[in-house]
Design an enzyme around this catalytic site. Structure first.
Site, PDB file in Angstrom:
ATOM      1  N   CYS A 149      44.012  50.621  55.640  1.00  0.00           N
ATOM      2  CA  CYS A 149      43.701  51.022  57.013  1.00  0.00           C
ATOM      3  C   CYS A 149      44.598  50.208  57.947  1.00  0.00           C
ATOM      4  CB  CYS A 149      42.210  50.864  57.326  1.00  0.00           C
ATOM      5  SG  CYS A 149      41.651  49.159  57.503  1.00  0.00           S
ATOM      6  N   HIS A 150      44.207  50.057  59.201  1.00  0.00           N
ATOM      7  CA  HIS A 150      45.042  49.347  60.163  1.00  0.00           C
ATOM      8  C   HIS A 150      45.075  47.841  59.908  1.00  0.00           C
ATOM      9  CE1 HIS A 150      46.059  48.543  64.676  1.00  0.00           C
ATOM     10  NE2 HIS A 150      47.100  48.375  63.900  1.00  0.00           N
TER      11      HIS A 150
END
Length: 110
Positions: free
Chosen positions: A68-69
């Protein structure tokens, strides 16, 4: 290869696995707009909110590296996957942001 008891893996270890040609599957659980900004080459976009409906698309015969980020959403997704029959699911520590910082400094960041 990440051990089944390790929930996280560092970007450099993933890069080394990819460079060796190991059969791993990168699964990017961010939203499409985030993926368009930047992503790790070869990763499968499977937004977290679609994970339960699309879990059958994931291979069970190889390690899954969840991205993810910054690594928080992917940590939760890793835990969920492990509870649903994917013992080789591992979170990319620091997410795609750490990947950009440590592995691919020309990658766009947000």
């Amino acid at each position: 290869m990440p051990s089944s008891d390790s929930l996280q893996i560092e970007p450099i270890a993933v890069k080394q696995m990819l460079d060796r040609g190991e059969a791993v599957r990168l699964v990017d659980i961010r939203q499409g707009w985030e993926h368009k900004i930047c992503h790790i080459e070869g990763s499968l976009l499977l937004p977290m909110d679609e994970l339960p409906a699309r879990v059958a698309e994931l291979p069970t015969d190889r390690p899954l590296i969840i991205v993810c980020h910054h690594g928080m959403r992917s940590f939760h997704a890793t835990m969920w996957l492990r509870q649903h029959g994917f013992p080789q699911a591992t979170n990319l520590a620091g997410g795609v942001d750490a990947w950009a910082e440590q592995i691919d400094p020309v990658m766009a960041r947000y």
